[in-house]
Design an enzyme around this catalytic site. Sequence first.
Site, PDB file in Angstrom:
ATOM      1  N   GLU A 187     -10.168   6.072   7.789  1.00 23.39           N
ATOM      2  CA  GLU A 187      -8.914   6.740   8.150  1.00 23.39           C
ATOM      3  C   GLU A 187      -9.284   8.050   8.838  1.00 23.39           C
ATOM      4  O   GLU A 187      -9.341   9.111   8.222  1.00 23.39           O
ATOM      5  CB  GLU A 187      -8.047   6.989   6.914  1.00 23.39           C
ATOM      6  CG  GLU A 187      -6.687   7.549   7.251  1.00 23.39           C
ATOM      7  CD  GLU A 187      -5.851   7.860   6.030  1.00 23.39           C
ATOM      8  OE1 GLU A 187      -4.670   8.230   6.217  1.00 23.39           O
ATOM      9  OE2 GLU A 187      -6.347   7.747   4.900  1.00 23.39           O
ATOM     10  N   LYS A 240       1.825  10.315  -5.838  1.00 25.22           N
ATOM     11  CA  LYS A 240       1.895  11.494  -4.982  1.00 25.22           C
ATOM     12  C   LYS A 240       3.327  11.800  -4.548  1.00 25.22           C
ATOM     13  O   LYS A 240       3.622  12.906  -4.115  1.00 25.22           O
ATOM     14  CB  LYS A 240       1.068  11.280  -3.707  1.00 25.22           C
ATOM     15  CG  LYS A 240      -0.430  11.332  -3.843  1.00 25.22           C
ATOM     16  CD  LYS A 240      -1.058  11.233  -2.459  1.00 25.22           C
ATOM     17  CE  LYS A 240      -2.568  11.334  -2.488  1.00 25.22           C
ATOM     18  NZ  LYS A 240      -3.206  10.099  -2.941  1.00 25.22           N
ATOM     19  N   HIS A 294       0.861  -1.194   0.000  1.00 26.13           N
ATOM     20  CA  HIS A 294       0.000   0.000   0.000  1.00 26.13           C
ATOM     21  C   HIS A 294       0.890   1.234   0.000  1.00 26.13           C
ATOM     22  O   HIS A 294       1.474   1.606   1.016  1.00 26.13           O
ATOM     23  CB  HIS A 294      -0.899   0.000   1.249  1.00 26.13           C
ATOM     24  CG  HIS A 294      -1.833   1.178   1.332  1.00 26.13           C
ATOM     25  ND1 HIS A 294      -3.190   1.034   1.478  1.00 26.13           N
ATOM     26  CD2 HIS A 294      -1.613   2.522   1.321  1.00 26.13           C
ATOM     27  CE1 HIS A 294      -3.766   2.231   1.553  1.00 26.13           C
ATOM     28  NE2 HIS A 294      -2.815   3.149   1.452  1.00 26.13           N
ATOM     29  N   HIS A 331      -9.605   2.287   1.041  1.00 26.13           N
ATOM     30  CA  HIS A 331      -9.187   3.111   2.173  1.00 26.13           C
ATOM     31  C   HIS A 331     -10.402   3.272   3.087  1.00 26.13           C
ATOM     32  O   HIS A 331     -11.411   3.852   2.679  1.00 26.13           O
ATOM     33  CB  HIS A 331      -8.729   4.495   1.706  1.00 26.13           C
ATOM     34  CG  HIS A 331      -7.391   4.520   1.037  1.00 26.13           C
ATOM     35  ND1 HIS A 331      -7.122   3.824  -0.107  1.00 26.13           N
ATOM     36  CD2 HIS A 331      -6.243   5.178   1.364  1.00 26.13           C
ATOM     37  CE1 HIS A 331      -5.867   4.061  -0.465  1.00 26.13           C
ATOM     38  NE2 HIS A 331      -5.309   4.866   0.408  1.00 26.13           N
ATOM     39  N   HIS A 353       1.671   5.174  -2.530  1.00 28.92           N
ATOM     40  CA  HIS A 353       1.112   6.167  -3.456  1.00 28.92           C
ATOM     41  C   HIS A 353       2.262   6.754  -4.272  1.00 28.92           C
ATOM     42  O   HIS A 353       2.717   7.870  -4.006  1.00 28.92           O
ATOM     43  CB  HIS A 353       0.385   7.264  -2.683  1.00 28.92           C
ATOM     44  CG  HIS A 353      -0.827   6.799  -1.933  1.00 28.92           C
ATOM     45  ND1 HIS A 353      -2.098   6.903  -2.442  1.00 28.92           N
ATOM     46  CD2 HIS A 353      -0.944   6.216  -0.718  1.00 28.92           C
ATOM     47  CE1 HIS A 353      -2.963   6.409  -1.564  1.00 28.92           C
ATOM     48  NE2 HIS A 353      -2.283   5.986  -0.507  1.00 28.92           N
ATOM     49  N   ASP A 375       2.810   3.403   2.667  1.00 30.82           N
ATOM     50  CA  ASP A 375       1.868   4.478   2.380  1.00 30.82           C
ATOM     51  C   ASP A 375       2.592   5.643   1.705  1.00 30.82           C
ATOM     52  O   ASP A 375       3.349   5.448   0.776  1.00 30.82           O
ATOM     53  CB  ASP A 375       1.140   4.881   3.657  1.00 30.82           C
ATOM     54  CG  ASP A 375      -0.229   5.517   3.393  1.00 30.82           C
ATOM     55  OD1 ASP A 375      -0.707   5.433   2.255  1.00 30.82           O
ATOM     56  OD2 ASP A 375      -0.816   6.066   4.327  1.00 30.82           O
ATOM     57  N   ASN A 376       2.383   6.850   2.163  1.00 36.76           N
ATOM     58  CA  ASN A 376       2.887   8.037   1.466  1.00 36.76           C
ATOM     59  C   ASN A 376       4.361   8.294   1.738  1.00 36.76           C
ATOM     60  O   ASN A 376       4.902   7.846   2.750  1.00 36.76           O
ATOM     61  CB  ASN A 376       2.074   9.263   1.880  1.00 36.76           C
ATOM     62  CG  ASN A 376       0.605   9.102   1.569  1.00 36.76           C
ATOM     63  OD1 ASN A 376      -0.105   8.392   2.264  1.00 36.76           O
ATOM     64  ND2 ASN A 376       0.152   9.740   0.519  1.00 36.76           N
TER      65      ASN A 376
END
Length: 445
Positions: free
Chosen positions: A242, A86, A81, A239, A83, A340-341
């Site tokens: 959250e 981004k 997971h 998602h 991104h 994640d990010n």
Amino acid sequence: MTHAFFEPPATSRYALRKLSAPRCLLPGDFAGSGADSELAAIDLLVDQGRVAAIEPAGTLPAELGPDLDASMVLPGLLDCHTHLDKGHIWPRQANPTGDGAGASMATQRDRQARWHAEDVRRRMEFGLATAYAKGVVAIRTHLDSLAPQAAISFPVFREVRERWAGRIALQVSSIAPLDIFLAEEGRHLADIVAESGGRLGCVTRSTRHPGDPMPPDLDEALARVFQLAAERGLDLDLHVDESTDPRARALIRVARTAAAQDFAGRILCGHCTALALQTDEFIEETIAACKDAGIDIVSLPTVNMYLQDRSPAGRTPRWRGVTVLHEMKAHGLRVAVAGDNCRDPFYAYGDHDMLDTFTQAVKILHLDHPLSDWIRAASETPAAIMGLDLGLLKPGMAADLLVLKARNYSEMLSRTQFDRTVLRAGRAIDTTPPDYRLLDDLMDA
């Protein structure tokens, strides 16, 4: 190359002798040696780029390869997971508030102004080059999918996936507000996802009701998402909840929708942070519903701890912002941790390093005392969730390995393993991450 602490022999057949390996990642009948209940002392034979044999330490002849003095060996790790679209926009689009609302607004501004195909491609490949240097072997990325972005980013992803084949196995999922699936845009997005061999994904929030964690159109829109996925034979990657708002209770609705539609695909739900704010009774009920529906869970501990319960300067956060991972695992759900990010408005930091993610997850989620088999949450379990034969140490697997100077979990978790040796098909790779200066021309304000 950076200074990895050792180089393997240059021959196509060699041994790595006297390693320490997580018992939970070894073949089930492997006893190994040593008193450590979590690690086994092994010798590992590499032949033609694959793991040819795993034997108790001291078994393989000394002339085949170096004595590594109990250095830890891990399979290549997986990030299920993240991104990539981004990533690395923080220098040009910071999040002034540091919270989720600020992140969404900052990302929207940047996406509308800057996310043309070449911008997305370059940042995506920068992230992949970094992950590769760290020893990551597979990634599932979400792509922001509100029109017109899906028509830009998914073709870029398909090209990048082909270019990176054999280095990092790439998967993709859409991410968009739930309510677009009640309109023609949602059907069109499902077709793009299917064309790309992806997973259909969304957030359980509605643009029609932006302040409501349980919008009135939630059940109708969820049913439509499941229907679109079933019609196209797609898995789901959502998602969910959250939020720091205990009113956010969408996870159980996802599970009940899956059961009601007898959904045959895989379902991965990420975040689920608000579940930790519920009563014990509701937590039990939700986990049971997830188990019945076959839902897998991925926690994003570093990013959620960064975002959740953030307030204006002067107030200390009161909770860690992560879901009830221990309880989920104890009830038989497959649970993973992921990155994640990375250097974007949702998380100002990160380096696509799943070993670092696991190390932080141990501390944030208390995955220790004992560590038990939690290393599987960054290796075997995300591999199973992604449907990939990766994340284990066993004969026949590609020799895609991390060899650490650390000899045990205490050393591994205490000191950043910058000098790790990363093997791909048995050969050491350059572990120098790409220089941030490569993106400087994209960072003009």
